[in-house]
Design an enzyme around this catalytic site. Structure first.
Site, PDB file in Angstrom:
ATOM      1  N   GLU A  42      -7.281 -20.274 -75.860  1.00 36.51           N
ATOM      2  CA  GLU A  42      -7.036 -21.658 -76.257  1.00 36.51           C
ATOM      3  C   GLU A  42      -7.782 -22.614 -75.319  1.00 36.51           C
ATOM      4  O   GLU A  42      -8.416 -23.575 -75.763  1.00 36.51           O
ATOM      5  CB  GLU A  42      -5.541 -21.949 -76.215  1.00 36.51           C
ATOM      6  CG  GLU A  42      -5.176 -23.398 -76.481  1.00 36.51           C
ATOM      7  CD  GLU A  42      -3.815 -23.753 -75.913  1.00 36.51           C
ATOM      8  OE1 GLU A  42      -3.573 -24.953 -75.706  1.00 36.51           O
ATOM      9  OE2 GLU A  42      -3.004 -22.840 -75.666  1.00 36.51           O
ATOM     10  N   ASP A  46     -10.827 -24.980 -76.696  1.00 36.97           N
ATOM     11  CA  ASP A  46     -10.738 -26.435 -76.587  1.00 36.97           C
ATOM     12  C   ASP A  46     -12.052 -27.010 -76.069  1.00 36.97           C
ATOM     13  O   ASP A  46     -12.542 -28.027 -76.563  1.00 36.97           O
ATOM     14  CB  ASP A  46      -9.582 -26.797 -75.653  1.00 36.97           C
ATOM     15  CG  ASP A  46      -9.443 -28.293 -75.447  1.00 36.97           C
ATOM     16  OD1 ASP A  46      -9.022 -28.985 -76.399  1.00 36.97           O
ATOM     17  OD2 ASP A  46      -9.743 -28.782 -74.343  1.00 36.97           O
ATOM     18  N   GLU A 118      -7.756 -23.226 -81.888  1.00 39.17           N
ATOM     19  CA  GLU A 118      -8.652 -23.293 -80.733  1.00 39.17           C
ATOM     20  C   GLU A 118      -8.942 -21.888 -80.201  1.00 39.17           C
ATOM     21  O   GLU A 118     -10.073 -21.592 -79.795  1.00 39.17           O
ATOM     22  CB  GLU A 118      -8.033 -24.152 -79.637  1.00 39.17           C
ATOM     23  CG  GLU A 118      -8.013 -25.632 -79.982  1.00 39.17           C
ATOM     24  CD  GLU A 118      -7.411 -26.494 -78.893  1.00 39.17           C
ATOM     25  OE1 GLU A 118      -7.819 -27.659 -78.768  1.00 39.17           O
ATOM     26  OE2 GLU A 118      -6.520 -25.999 -78.156  1.00 39.17           O
TER      27      GLU A 118
END
Length: 224
Positions: A42, A46, A118
């Protein structure tokens, strides 16, 4: 998993990247035995999402000033948008969740779906490189830019940043002040600091939401 690969539009050389992307921390903590959650993916996803979106809107929206570019990017990568993208892929059906999280319908929770999206970006990036990740991201982002919808999302962080930037010597930062609750019902607390002074506090089910709420409080205290 093959069906999800088709929906994603990418065939993995190492399917374990995708499996990791779908593994929520609640499942990893319940199963253990070295099972890793998607939190690190994640984090990477991002960053990849931000650079891909930033590059695209910079090149394709030449008339927008910096402030408007920041607002557009924030709207495209906010939790609400990522949750919608994730839901369109049907990611919730493939998530690996703990029994408790399943009972609480974690497969429908916006923060979990957004984080998984993500993580999927990162899994594609690690398996196939930046170009494959870019193609995946732009499938969702490009239509949003070309056919914009009315957005209720308010980017308090960008608004606050624009105000603080009027005084270049001032430094704005967000600090995680704490978190509480089990993995399936986490709540984060964030402080926004101006230099060494706390000017706002906020909480939320994700760090991003908590940061937005902290910025919102800071703006309110500043009279905006």
């Amino acid at each position: 998993m093959k069906e999800l690969e088709k929906r994603i539009g990418y065939t993995y050389k190492n399917i374990s990247y995708l499996e990791n992307a779908l593994t929520h921390s609640s499942y990893a903590n319940e199963v253990r035995h070295g099972t890793k959650s998607n939190e690190r993916l994640e984090f990477l996803g991002d960053a990849v999402l931000s650079i891909v979106v930033s590059d695209y809107i910079y090149r394709n929206c030449p008339k927008l000033p910096e402030g408007e570019l920041s607002k557009l990017r924030a709207a495209l990568v906010c939790e609400k948008s990522l949750c919608r993208f994730s839901a369109a892929l049907g990611v919730g059906s493939y998530l690996r969740l703990s029994r408790g999280e399943k009972n609480l319908r974690g497969d429908e929770r916006p923060s979990i779906l957004a984080d998984a999206f993500e993580a999927i970006i990162a899994s594609i990036y690690l398996d196939g490189g930046m170009e494959q990740a870019r193609k995946f991201i732009m499938r969702f982002v490009e239509p949003e830019i070309k056919n914009p919808k009315p957005r209720a999302f308010k980017d308090y962080k960008t608004t606050l940043q624009e105000i603080i930037q009027r005084n270049p010597e001032e430094k704005l930062s967000y600090v995680l002040a704490g978190e509480e609750g089990p993995d399936h019902d986490k709540h984060f607390f964030v402080e926004v600091h101006l230099n060494n002074n706390v000017i706002g506090k906020g909480g939320g089910r994700s760090k991003k939401e908590a940061e937005q709420q902290a910025a919102r409080e800071a703006l309110k205290l500043m009279g905006y």
